[in-house]
Write an enzyme that holds these catalytic residues in place. Structure first.
Site, short mmCIF file in Angstrom:
data_model
loop_
_atom_site.label_atom_id
_atom_site.label_comp_id
_atom_site.label_asym_id
_atom_site.label_seq_id
_atom_site.Cartn_x
_atom_site.Cartn_y
_atom_site.Cartn_z
N TYR A 156 10.24 60.13 -44.94
CA TYR A 156 9.72 61.29 -44.20
C TYR A 156 10.69 61.76 -43.11
O TYR A 156 11.04 62.96 -43.08
CB TYR A 156 8.35 60.98 -43.60
N LYS A 160 12.73 65.43 -42.98
CA LYS A 160 12.69 66.37 -41.86
C LYS A 160 14.06 66.56 -41.22
O LYS A 160 14.33 67.60 -40.61
CB LYS A 160 11.66 65.90 -40.83
#
Length: 262
Positions: A156, A160
């Site tokens: 994750y 990002k």
């Protein structure tokens, strides 16, 4: 001159069924901006109806699985054929907290497909439409995780980091064009009961940084329309991510995040 979108154009908001996407759609509508809302559930149609009743702007719902490449491209083709787009908000995304070794492959792929591939392909496909407007905006929703590699999240934060790097590079490339690109690092958000409970299990730090999606949406839209490059909702968390060395910050954050899966 920067300001609201033209009255005959639309803002496309992905992940608009709930959470930050819904709040951004509401904030834009309150400013008189027409909206195209994308989600995977019929609740996105309910958001459209609420917008039309409350703000008397145009709002259309599109249901698509944005983790699927073919559906992303089909959606973009349909939007380009039917509407002028002056604002693109790439909000749809997914995360979670799991041991990397134990995470199913489809869990990892879903994060990459939605956070990375969808953001890049949808922006690429809609860019000619955005370029045709007198003034247009791209707002990519990143995360404070982009600045903070963390165990038990792993893919994750990496996804990002892509959103952050992609946004800043594209902004530089599009200087001198009608398109302004912004990226937001929101920090912890109360998007739904499950996410809120998971963040609160992090302890004091999680609770202290948790903010409402309405508040974040208001700041995002205001600063996007001002042409802000990087929108930071929690300056203290951002400051700490820059001054605390990785060798200290990553272990501390990993210990905090590990509480989510206990």
């Amino acid at each position: 001159m920067m300001g609201e979108a033209a009255s005959d154009s639309f803002a496309l908001v992905t992940g608009a069924s709930r959470g930050l996407g819904r709040s951004i759609a509401m904030e834009l509508s309150a400013r008189g901006v027409n909206t195209l809302l994308v989600g995977t559930k019929a609740t996105v149609e309910q958001v459209c109806e609420e917008i039309k009743a409350r703000y008397h702007t145009q709002s259309y719902a599109y249901m698509a699985d944005l983790s699927c490449r073919e559906e992303v491209l089909a959606l973009a083709e349909k939007i380009n054929r039917e509407h002028s787009v002056s604002i693109l908000v790439n909000n749809a995304g997914v995360g979670g907290t799991r041991s990397f070794a134990d995470a199913p492959t489809d869990y990892l792929e879903n994060i990459i497909d939605l956070n990375v591939r969808c953001t890049a392909l949808l922006t690429h496909a809609l860019l000619p439409n955005l370029m045709q407007q007198k003034r247009s905006y791209v707002l990519n929703i990143g995360s404070m995780a982009a600045h903070n590699p963390t165990g038990y999240k792993t893919v994750y934060p990496a996804s990002k980091s892509f959103v952050l790097s992609f946004s800043l590079g594209l902004r530089e490339e599009l200087k001198g064009t009608p398109v302004s690109v912004s990226v937001c690092s929101p920090g912890a958000m109360a998007t739904n009961a499950e996410v809120t409970a998971r963040i609160e299990r992090q302890g004091f730090w999680g609770r202290a940084t948790l903010k409402s999606t309405d508040r974040i949406a208001r700041q995002c839209v205001q600063q996007m329309l001002r042409g802000k490059r990087l929108i930071v909702i929690n300056p203290m968390a951002y400051f700490l991510s820059k001054i605390v060395p990785d060798c200290l910050r990553i272990p501390i954050l990993t210990r905090i995040v590990k509480r989510e899966i206990k």
